[in-house]
Design an enzyme around this catalytic site. Sequence first.
Site, PDB file in Angstrom:
ATOM      1  N   ARG A 194       2.691 -31.278  16.515  1.00 41.88           N
ATOM      2  CA  ARG A 194       3.413 -31.939  15.271  1.00 41.88           C
ATOM      3  C   ARG A 194       2.618 -33.252  15.085  1.00 41.88           C
ATOM      4  O   ARG A 194       2.467 -34.025  16.167  1.00 41.88           O
ATOM      5  CB  ARG A 194       4.764 -31.749  15.280  1.00 41.88           C
ATOM      6  CG  ARG A 194       5.477 -30.370  15.571  1.00 41.88           C
ATOM      7  CD  ARG A 194       6.883 -30.558  15.514  1.00 41.88           C
ATOM      8  NE  ARG A 194       7.562 -29.233  15.507  1.00 41.88           N
ATOM      9  CZ  ARG A 194       8.040 -28.638  16.807  1.00 41.88           C
ATOM     10  NH1 ARG A 194       7.673 -29.246  17.867  1.00 41.88           N
ATOM     11  NH2 ARG A 194       8.544 -27.600  16.927  1.00 41.88           N
ATOM     12  N   LYS A 217      11.064 -30.969  18.756  1.00 40.16           N
ATOM     13  CA  LYS A 217      12.253 -30.915  17.767  1.00 40.16           C
ATOM     14  C   LYS A 217      13.364 -30.725  18.877  1.00 40.16           C
ATOM     15  O   LYS A 217      13.279 -29.959  20.009  1.00 40.16           O
ATOM     16  CB  LYS A 217      12.201 -29.952  17.091  1.00 40.16           C
ATOM     17  CG  LYS A 217      11.331 -30.369  15.619  1.00 40.16           C
ATOM     18  CD  LYS A 217      11.474 -29.206  14.799  1.00 40.16           C
ATOM     19  CE  LYS A 217      10.498 -29.780  13.354  1.00 40.16           C
ATOM     20  NZ  LYS A 217      10.660 -28.479  12.576  1.00 40.16           N
ATOM     21  N   ARG A 241      -2.005 -27.345  13.244  1.00 39.94           N
ATOM     22  CA  ARG A 241      -1.218 -26.601  14.124  1.00 39.94           C
ATOM     23  C   ARG A 241      -1.052 -25.282  13.918  1.00 39.94           C
ATOM     24  O   ARG A 241      -0.967 -24.345  14.809  1.00 39.94           O
ATOM     25  CB  ARG A 241       0.385 -27.509  13.957  1.00 39.94           C
ATOM     26  CG  ARG A 241       1.460 -26.881  14.758  1.00 39.94           C
ATOM     27  CD  ARG A 241       2.673 -27.591  14.628  1.00 39.94           C
ATOM     28  NE  ARG A 241       3.799 -26.937  15.071  1.00 39.94           N
ATOM     29  CZ  ARG A 241       4.245 -27.016  16.326  1.00 39.94           C
ATOM     30  NH1 ARG A 241       3.838 -27.347  17.279  1.00 39.94           N
ATOM     31  NH2 ARG A 241       5.586 -26.263  16.582  1.00 39.94           N
ATOM     32  N   HIS A 277      -0.284 -30.361   9.893  1.00 42.72           N
ATOM     33  CA  HIS A 277       0.338 -29.314  10.120  1.00 42.72           C
ATOM     34  C   HIS A 277      -0.363 -27.932  10.038  1.00 42.72           C
ATOM     35  O   HIS A 277      -0.098 -26.785  10.636  1.00 42.72           O
ATOM     36  CB  HIS A 277       1.698 -29.108   9.547  1.00 42.72           C
ATOM     37  CG  HIS A 277       2.951 -28.596  10.001  1.00 42.72           C
ATOM     38  ND1 HIS A 277       3.433 -29.226  11.225  1.00 42.72           N
ATOM     39  CD2 HIS A 277       3.574 -27.396  10.217  1.00 42.72           C
ATOM     40  CE1 HIS A 277       4.469 -28.553  11.710  1.00 42.72           C
ATOM     41  NE2 HIS A 277       4.502 -27.591  11.194  1.00 42.72           N
ATOM     42  N   HIS A 318       8.686 -23.594  20.123  1.00 45.16           N
ATOM     43  CA  HIS A 318       9.550 -22.876  19.154  1.00 45.16           C
ATOM     44  C   HIS A 318      10.885 -22.475  20.207  1.00 45.16           C
ATOM     45  O   HIS A 318      10.697 -21.817  21.152  1.00 45.16           O
ATOM     46  CB  HIS A 318       8.965 -21.903  18.492  1.00 45.16           C
ATOM     47  CG  HIS A 318       8.040 -22.066  17.337  1.00 45.16           C
ATOM     48  ND1 HIS A 318       7.124 -21.135  16.699  1.00 45.16           N
ATOM     49  CD2 HIS A 318       8.145 -23.161  16.708  1.00 45.16           C
ATOM     50  CE1 HIS A 318       6.446 -21.704  16.015  1.00 45.16           C
ATOM     51  NE2 HIS A 318       6.941 -23.171  15.859  1.00 45.16           N
ATOM     52  N   TYR A 370       2.960 -16.166  12.585  1.00 40.11           N
ATOM     53  CA  TYR A 370       1.836 -16.009  12.881  1.00 40.11           C
ATOM     54  C   TYR A 370       1.108 -14.663  12.985  1.00 40.11           C
ATOM     55  O   TYR A 370       0.039 -14.461  13.031  1.00 40.11           O
ATOM     56  CB  TYR A 370       1.322 -16.756  14.090  1.00 40.11           C
ATOM     57  CG  TYR A 370       1.875 -18.327  13.876  1.00 40.11           C
ATOM     58  CD1 TYR A 370       0.864 -19.242  12.868  1.00 40.11           C
ATOM     59  CD2 TYR A 370       2.932 -18.944  14.461  1.00 40.11           C
ATOM     60  CE1 TYR A 370       0.984 -20.349  12.450  1.00 40.11           C
ATOM     61  CE2 TYR A 370       3.232 -20.208  14.016  1.00 40.11           C
ATOM     62  CZ  TYR A 370       2.404 -21.143  13.111  1.00 40.11           C
ATOM     63  OH  TYR A 370       2.931 -22.433  12.814  1.00 40.11           O
TER      64      TYR A 370
END
Length: 311
Positions: A153, A188, A257, A254, A280, A289
């Site tokens: 990110r 995150k 990414r 992004h 994730h 994806y």
Amino acid sequence: MTAPAPLPAEAQRYLEHVRVEKRLAARTLTLYTLDLEKLAQFASAVSVPLLHLQPAHIRRFVAHMHGAGRSSRGIALILSGWRGFFTWAARQGLVSSNPVQGVRGPKAAKPLPKALGVDDAVRLADFHAGGADPWLEARDAAMVELLYGCGLRVGELVGLDRTAGSDAAREGRGWIDLQAGEAHVLGKGGKRRSLPLGTAARQALAVWLPLRGSAGGPALFVGQRGTRLSAQSVWKRLRQRSGQAGLSTPVHPHMLRHSFASHLLQSSGDLRAVQELLGHANITTTQVYTRLDFQHLAKVYDAAHPRARKK
């Protein structure tokens, strides 16, 4: 239901109310009017007075609009207008409850993340701006390699330090271990993860780090004034670089990414590995994806399979 049904007096009063009290722009007032005309049209079709409509009627109208091809966003806007009318009607004592309250439109399909094709991603990664400032060129090339080669990110990228240190760990930053060939990032939710640095990323960093020097603090990527590069600066530089590389679509961080994840999944088919590399928490986030991968496979089929070709 072809001709608009005449608006009942209460609807006309509401429109006058929003025109005078809310001072809506003419365009907005026109949209409110059209939405109420549509509602009156629906009510007339089921032989129910406008102020006697129930939630079941509203849901039926929503289903009709959805079936006719109205977008989820368009339906949500219409419902918002209807909801406002019945809220006003309830305040006027014209209805006992708002039949639109609690009624939601169909969920909008989440758009697929935009990813570059493999050829475009490689073209951008291999691009070298001839005659450019070697310092800027080395920095920007290293940024592209980390974004595309590691799937970072943009916040993770600008949060990297040149080396590990107690300050980095304490202040929530990541770092590069060039000797071990690893990038340690803080993602995150304060989750840390370690990513392998590919050969191209290691080579790009080996060029950038000596030029970057030791001045200006621990940040891996700095601006020309020596301060840590901002996410906005990365967006600007990447957009400029993708144009110079001849890509038809302006590239943002992004997108690289997404390209990293999509291309890795196309090659490996290992969804769990992609989940770990992206950081994730839930694999359902990564599963988007697989849709990109299917689109890629569908395009290959359409272009190459004899049974896919139109006669």
